[in-house]
Design an enzyme around this catalytic site. Structure first.
Site, short mmCIF file in Angstrom:
data_model
loop_
_atom_site.label_atom_id
_atom_site.label_comp_id
_atom_site.label_asym_id
_atom_site.label_seq_id
_atom_site.Cartn_x
_atom_site.Cartn_y
_atom_site.Cartn_z
N THR A 145 30.95 29.81 -5.40
CA THR A 145 30.40 29.06 -6.52
C THR A 145 31.45 28.22 -7.21
O THR A 145 32.59 28.66 -7.39
CB THR A 145 29.82 30.07 -7.54
OG1 THR A 145 28.84 30.86 -6.89
CG2 THR A 145 29.23 29.36 -8.73
N ARG A 198 16.34 35.10 -3.03
CA ARG A 198 17.45 35.79 -3.71
C ARG A 198 18.10 34.85 -4.72
O ARG A 198 18.36 33.68 -4.45
CB ARG A 198 18.48 36.25 -2.68
CG ARG A 198 19.70 36.94 -3.30
CD ARG A 198 20.87 36.01 -3.50
NE ARG A 198 22.07 36.70 -4.01
CZ ARG A 198 23.18 36.08 -4.39
NH1 ARG A 198 23.26 34.76 -4.30
NH2 ARG A 198 24.22 36.78 -4.85
#
Length: 331
Positions: free
Chosen positions: A191, A219
């Site tokens: 990320t 998810r």
């Protein structure tokens, strides 16, 4: 050293470290000497981001250096990675879920505490901009799935197939075994979280990802969850996370770090405690990676992770650099 150069090294470490009792590992309680120094005057403007995403911080700095605000800086900064097909963990070219579909998560938060997020959104390259629109144009904080996608089209975003040839080829190869085995520092969910303070002293943050490669459809990790993957308090500072999002959610990691700074801890001390809280919930085992970065109102920064290999980028008037993070487990 760039993050992906740790692949072979981390793979070798994983076998031996995955079962090491954490009680046997030392925990640093001191601020890192390579964190940005604290002085009498606040450091501003400043931008930092997870990993060695130098193009992203350069773009954010361009905004800040031209008297732009922190919110515009973090949005435009992370958009660089969202549009980069070679970054297979964010935006365009992100690795798909087990069904071969690329879904994106993002959130953004400004100095006034306003925030917006999109979860499991497909077919739009820049989820961070849709998240900002959720914050600014709707009464909501989060939009998910098809609703988020439809909102993006209403804003004028173009429908785009996010699955590139490279990511599709890797997914087809993965299907031969269909095994999910994340490798530390290369877990396929690197990320980008970005934090900035502008010249006026206002703080904003952004976080965006394509999530874990080959995840179950639907998810969602920590990245779009305000308080988990990102949190901003303009009186105190901000924090953001990368790594196995499920573990960050369980401790509301970014909010925790900001609250620890409110109580007087430095960004470095707060990041260390954030990691420690996660490890306490994992039976003294650490076969996964978590990395936090934080910044306080003065512009002091900190970072901490479980395994060596994590780093963060910073850009100030003093220059542009990548700083290796200290880690709980040592080499």
């Amino acid at each position: 050293m760039k993050r992906r150069k740790f692949l072979k090294r981390s793979g070798a470490l994983t076998t031996g470290l995955a079962t090491v009792p954490l009680a046997a590992m030392p925990l640093s309680s001191q601020s890192l000497p390579n964190s940005l120094p604290s002085g009498d005057d606040p450091v501003r403007p400043i931008v930092i981001c997870t990993w060695d995403f130098g193009n992203a911080t350069a773009k954010a700095w361009e905004v800040l250096a031209n008297d732009g605000n922190a919110l515009d800086a973090v949005e435009q900064g992370v958009m660089i990675e969202e549009a980069d097909e070679d970054n297979q963990t964010v935006g365009m070219g992100g690795r798909p879920d087990r069904d071969g579909r690329v879904s994106l998560d993002a959130c953004i938060m400004d100095a006034k505490g306003n925030c917006g997020a999109v979860l499991a959104m497909e077919n739009i390259v820049h989820p961070i901009s849709v998240a900002r629109a959720v914050m600014e144009r709707t009464p909501h904080v989060m939009l998910a799935g098809k609703g988020a996608e439809r909102f993006g089209y209403e804003l004028g975003f173009k429908k785009t197939d996010l699955l590139t040839k490279k990511s599709k080829k890797e997914w087809v190869e993965w299907q031969k075994t269909a095994q999910y085995k994340p490798v530390i520092n290369i877990e396929n969910h690197d990320t980008i979280g970005m934090l900035a303070i502008d010249a006026t002293g206002d703080i904003s943050g952004a976080c965006t990802t394509s999530g874990m490669a080959y995840k179950m459809a639907g998810r969602v990790g920590d990245s779009p969850i305000i308080g988990a993957g990102l949190f901003v308090d303009n009186e105190v500072g901000a924090a953001t996370a990368t790594g196995v999002g499920e573990e960050v959610v369980r401790t509301v990691g970014s909010f925790l770090i900001v609250e620890l700074m409110r109580q007087g801890k430095s960004p470095q001390e707060a990041c260390e405690e954030g990691v420690r809280r996660i490890l306490k919930k994992n039976d003294d085992k650490a076969d996964f990676q978590i990395g936090f970065i934080a910044i306080n109102k003065k512009g002091d920064t900190g970072s901490y992770c479980i395994h060596p290999g994590f780093s963060y980028r910073s850009y100030t008037k003093e220059g542009h650099r990548n700083t290796p993070s200290d880690s709980y487990i040592k080499v």
